[in-house]
Design a protein around this motif. Sequence first.
Motif, PDB file in Angstrom:
ATOM      1  N   LYS A  31       0.826  -1.170  -0.053  1.00 19.75           N
ATOM      2  CA  LYS A  31       0.120  -0.104  -0.096  1.00 19.75           C
ATOM      3  C   LYS A  31       0.720   1.224  -0.128  1.00 19.75           C
ATOM      4  CE  LYS A  31      -3.930   2.228   1.566  1.00 19.75           C
ATOM      5  NZ  LYS A  31      -4.969   2.548   0.555  1.00 19.75           N
ATOM      6  N   PHE A  32       1.755   1.385   0.922  1.00 18.39           N
ATOM      7  CA  PHE A  32       2.606   2.735   0.946  1.00 18.39           C
ATOM      8  C   PHE A  32       4.098   2.501   0.189  1.00 18.39           C
ATOM      9  CE2 PHE A  32       0.117   2.119   4.897  1.00 18.39           C
ATOM     10  CZ  PHE A  32      -0.702   3.603   4.880  1.00 18.39           C
ATOM     11  N   LEU A  33       4.405   1.591  -0.368  1.00 17.16           N
ATOM     12  CA  LEU A  33       5.654   1.377  -0.894  1.00 17.16           C
ATOM     13  C   LEU A  33       5.582   1.159  -2.273  1.00 17.16           C
ATOM     14  CD1 LEU A  33       8.795   2.079  -0.593  1.00 17.16           C
ATOM     15  CD2 LEU A  33       9.029  -0.496  -0.192  1.00 17.16           C
ATOM     16  N   PHE A  34       5.066   0.113  -2.692  1.00  8.95           N
ATOM     17  CA  PHE A  34       4.966  -0.561  -4.062  1.00  8.95           C
ATOM     18  C   PHE A  34       3.863   0.299  -5.004  1.00  8.95           C
ATOM     19  CE2 PHE A  34       5.959  -5.053  -2.615  1.00  8.95           C
ATOM     20  CZ  PHE A  34       7.073  -4.857  -2.945  1.00  8.95           C
ATOM     21  N   LYS A  35       2.808   0.835  -4.586  1.00  5.50           N
ATOM     22  CA  LYS A  35       2.129   1.621  -5.442  1.00  5.50           C
ATOM     23  C   LYS A  35       2.674   2.830  -5.781  1.00  5.50           C
ATOM     24  CE  LYS A  35      -2.371  -0.317  -4.621  1.00  5.50           C
ATOM     25  NZ  LYS A  35      -3.970  -0.146  -4.136  1.00  5.50           N
ATOM     26  N   PRO A  36       3.389   3.650  -4.834  1.00  3.72           N
ATOM     27  CA  PRO A  36       3.938   4.827  -5.079  1.00  3.72           C
ATOM     28  C   PRO A  36       5.099   4.704  -5.862  1.00  3.72           C
ATOM     29  CG  PRO A  36       3.294   4.906  -2.666  1.00  3.72           C
ATOM     30  CD  PRO A  36       2.991   3.705  -3.043  1.00  3.72           C
ATOM     31  N   VAL A  37       5.945   3.627  -5.673  1.00  3.45           N
ATOM     32  CA  VAL A  37       7.085   3.532  -6.387  1.00  3.45           C
ATOM     33  C   VAL A  37       6.771   3.062  -7.946  1.00  3.45           C
ATOM     34  CG1 VAL A  37       9.001   1.981  -6.923  1.00  3.45           C
ATOM     35  CG2 VAL A  37       8.509   2.629  -4.715  1.00  3.45           C
ATOM     36  N   MET A  40       5.752   6.207  -9.524  1.00  3.44           N
ATOM     37  CA  MET A  40       6.683   7.077  -9.916  1.00  3.44           C
ATOM     38  C   MET A  40       7.507   6.613 -11.099  1.00  3.44           C
ATOM     39  SD  MET A  40      10.223   8.052  -7.874  1.00  3.44           S
ATOM     40  CE  MET A  40      10.874   6.375  -7.782  1.00  3.44           C
ATOM     41  N   LEU A  41       7.617   5.161 -11.038  1.00  7.65           N
ATOM     42  CA  LEU A  41       8.373   4.324 -12.337  1.00  7.65           C
ATOM     43  C   LEU A  41       7.415   4.574 -13.712  1.00  7.65           C
ATOM     44  CD1 LEU A  41       9.567   1.245 -10.804  1.00  7.65           C
ATOM     45  CD2 LEU A  41      11.009   3.075 -11.504  1.00  7.65           C
ATOM     46  N   ALA A  42       6.268   4.516 -13.567  1.00 10.05           N
ATOM     47  CA  ALA A  42       5.148   4.890 -14.734  1.00 10.05           C
ATOM     48  C   ALA A  42       5.519   6.045 -15.088  1.00 10.05           C
ATOM     49  CB  ALA A  42       3.860   4.438 -14.252  1.00 10.05           C
ATOM     50  N   ALA A  43       5.264   7.204 -14.250  1.00  9.09           N
ATOM     51  CA  ALA A  43       5.428   8.541 -14.369  1.00  9.09           C
ATOM     52  C   ALA A  43       6.870   8.855 -15.194  1.00  9.09           C
ATOM     53  CB  ALA A  43       5.372   9.428 -13.306  1.00  9.09           C
ATOM     54  N   ARG A  44       7.839   8.144 -14.580  1.00 12.04           N
ATOM     55  CA  ARG A  44       9.394   8.486 -15.084  1.00 12.04           C
ATOM     56  C   ARG A  44       9.219   7.816 -16.492  1.00 12.04           C
ATOM     57  NH1 ARG A  44      13.587  11.588 -15.961  1.00 12.04           N
ATOM     58  NH2 ARG A  44      15.317  10.278 -16.273  1.00 12.04           N
ATOM     59  N   SER A  45       8.643   6.659 -16.776  1.00 15.59           N
ATOM     60  CA  SER A  45       8.576   5.812 -17.977  1.00 15.59           C
ATOM     61  C   SER A  45       8.146   6.746 -19.018  1.00 15.59           C
ATOM     62  CB  SER A  45       7.718   4.821 -17.889  1.00 15.59           C
ATOM     63  OG  SER A  45       7.704   3.882 -19.338  1.00 15.59           O
ATOM     64  N   GLU A  46       6.791   7.451 -18.909  1.00 14.06           N
ATOM     65  CA  GLU A  46       6.137   8.317 -19.554  1.00 14.06           C
ATOM     66  C   GLU A  46       7.131   9.605 -19.945  1.00 14.06           C
ATOM     67  OE1 GLU A  46       2.166   9.569 -17.787  1.00 14.06           O
ATOM     68  OE2 GLU A  46       1.659   7.242 -17.722  1.00 14.06           O
ATOM     69  N   GLU A  47       7.655  10.221 -18.869  1.00 10.62           N
ATOM     70  CA  GLU A  47       8.669  11.128 -19.068  1.00 10.62           C
ATOM     71  C   GLU A  47       9.662  10.828 -20.114  1.00 10.62           C
ATOM     72  OE1 GLU A  47      11.631  14.095 -16.441  1.00 10.62           O
ATOM     73  OE2 GLU A  47       9.779  13.133 -15.399  1.00 10.62           O
ATOM     74  N   VAL A  48      10.143   9.601 -19.975  1.00 15.46           N
ATOM     75  CA  VAL A  48      11.210   9.321 -20.992  1.00 15.46           C
ATOM     76  C   VAL A  48      10.697   9.083 -22.331  1.00 15.46           C
ATOM     77  CG1 VAL A  48      13.109   7.254 -21.536  1.00 15.46           C
ATOM     78  CG2 VAL A  48      12.783   8.326 -18.997  1.00 15.46           C
ATOM     79  N   GLN A  49       9.500   8.561 -22.191  1.00 16.41           N
ATOM     80  CA  GLN A  49       8.881   8.313 -23.829  1.00 16.41           C
ATOM     81  C   GLN A  49       8.779   9.630 -24.442  1.00 16.41           C
ATOM     82  OE1 GLN A  49       8.639   5.318 -25.104  1.00 16.41           O
ATOM     83  NE2 GLN A  49       8.024   6.516 -26.966  1.00 16.41           N
ATOM     84  N   ALA A  50       8.047  10.506 -23.535  1.00 23.34           N
ATOM     85  CA  ALA A  50       7.714  12.093 -23.976  1.00 23.34           C
ATOM     86  C   ALA A  50       9.125  12.635 -24.741  1.00 23.34           C
ATOM     87  CB  ALA A  50       7.155  12.918 -22.934  1.00 23.34           C
ATOM     88  N   MET A  51      10.163  12.451 -23.802  1.00 30.51           N
ATOM     89  CA  MET A  51      11.610  12.825 -24.353  1.00 30.51           C
ATOM     90  C   MET A  51      11.886  12.244 -25.435  1.00 30.51           C
ATOM     91  SD  MET A  51      13.667  13.128 -20.772  1.00 30.51           S
ATOM     92  CE  MET A  51      14.432  14.442 -20.456  1.00 30.51           C
ATOM     93  N   TYR A  52      11.798  10.994 -25.774  1.00 30.33           N
ATOM     94  CA  TYR A  52      12.016  10.277 -26.899  1.00 30.33           C
ATOM     95  C   TYR A  52      11.413  10.921 -28.241  1.00 30.33           C
ATOM     96  CZ  TYR A  52      15.279   6.657 -24.954  1.00 30.33           C
ATOM     97  OH  TYR A  52      16.249   5.916 -24.191  1.00 30.33           O
ATOM     98  N   ASP A  53      10.071  11.112 -28.159  1.00 29.66           N
ATOM     99  CA  ASP A  53       9.016  11.549 -28.857  1.00 29.66           C
ATOM    100  C   ASP A  53       9.514  13.002 -29.129  1.00 29.66           C
ATOM    101  OD1 ASP A  53       7.674   9.165 -29.048  1.00 29.66           O
ATOM    102  OD2 ASP A  53       6.110   9.995 -27.387  1.00 29.66           O
ATOM    103  N   GLN A  54       9.958  13.623 -28.411  1.00 27.51           N
ATOM    104  CA  GLN A  54      10.066  15.352 -28.467  1.00 27.51           C
ATOM    105  C   GLN A  54      11.530  15.315 -29.348  1.00 27.51           C
ATOM    106  OE1 GLN A  54       8.547  17.840 -28.021  1.00 27.51           O
ATOM    107  NE2 GLN A  54      10.119  19.067 -28.869  1.00 27.51           N
ATOM    108  N   ALA A  55      12.446  14.459 -28.912  1.00 27.92           N
ATOM    109  CA  ALA A  55      13.678  14.192 -29.683  1.00 27.92           C
ATOM    110  C   ALA A  55      13.562  13.839 -31.084  1.00 27.92           C
ATOM    111  CB  ALA A  55      14.618  13.311 -28.797  1.00 27.92           C
ATOM    112  N   GLU A  56      12.509  12.918 -31.227  1.00 27.59           N
ATOM    113  CA  GLU A  56      12.194  12.492 -32.701  1.00 27.59           C
ATOM    114  C   GLU A  56      11.634  13.497 -33.456  1.00 27.59           C
ATOM    115  OE1 GLU A  56      12.152   9.996 -36.086  1.00 27.59           O
ATOM    116  OE2 GLU A  56      13.348   9.515 -34.163  1.00 27.59           O
TER     117      GLU A  56
END
Length: 165
Positions: A31-37, A40-56
């Motif tokens: 509840k307190f560790l896995f879901k936030p992590v 956070m990982l999903a948000a970071r993954s989306e951010e990295v994908q957005a960076m790749y899309d922007q770079a492309e």
Amino acid sequence: MEIFQNFVTIGGWNIFVTLCNTFITYLIVRKFLFKPVRKMLAARSEEVQAMYDQAESDRAEAAAMKKDYTESIANAKAEAAQITQTATRRATVRSEEILAEANRQAADMKKKAEQSIEMERKKAMNEIKDEIAGLSIMIASKVVEKDINQKDHERLIEEFIDKVG
């Protein structure tokens, strides 16, 4: 020792309590560790994908700009070559016009000079004719006035030549 023995022995209740503690700990950690992590990982993954899309998209835009730049340079070079050709043709035409005008003016000046020379020649010829006629009349009048011998004749010729020449 019996007190310490309970810590070392494995009993049914110990296993049950341990499993319950582990399960409760798992739920709390989940509840307190896995879901936030995970979030956070999903948000970071989306951010990295957005960076790749922007770079492309930036790469595609840069390629398009490079193509436009290359075309603009090629067009500018072609336009410069055309302007140079046009200027060269105009200069050639203008130089031919100037040469033709100079030749025409030279021909006009030559024609006027020839006409002037011809008029001066005719004028000089008329003056010479008038002078010769005058001298002839003068000689004839002197011949008529006196009888001429050889010496007088030579002297008259010399006077005539002195006056003419």
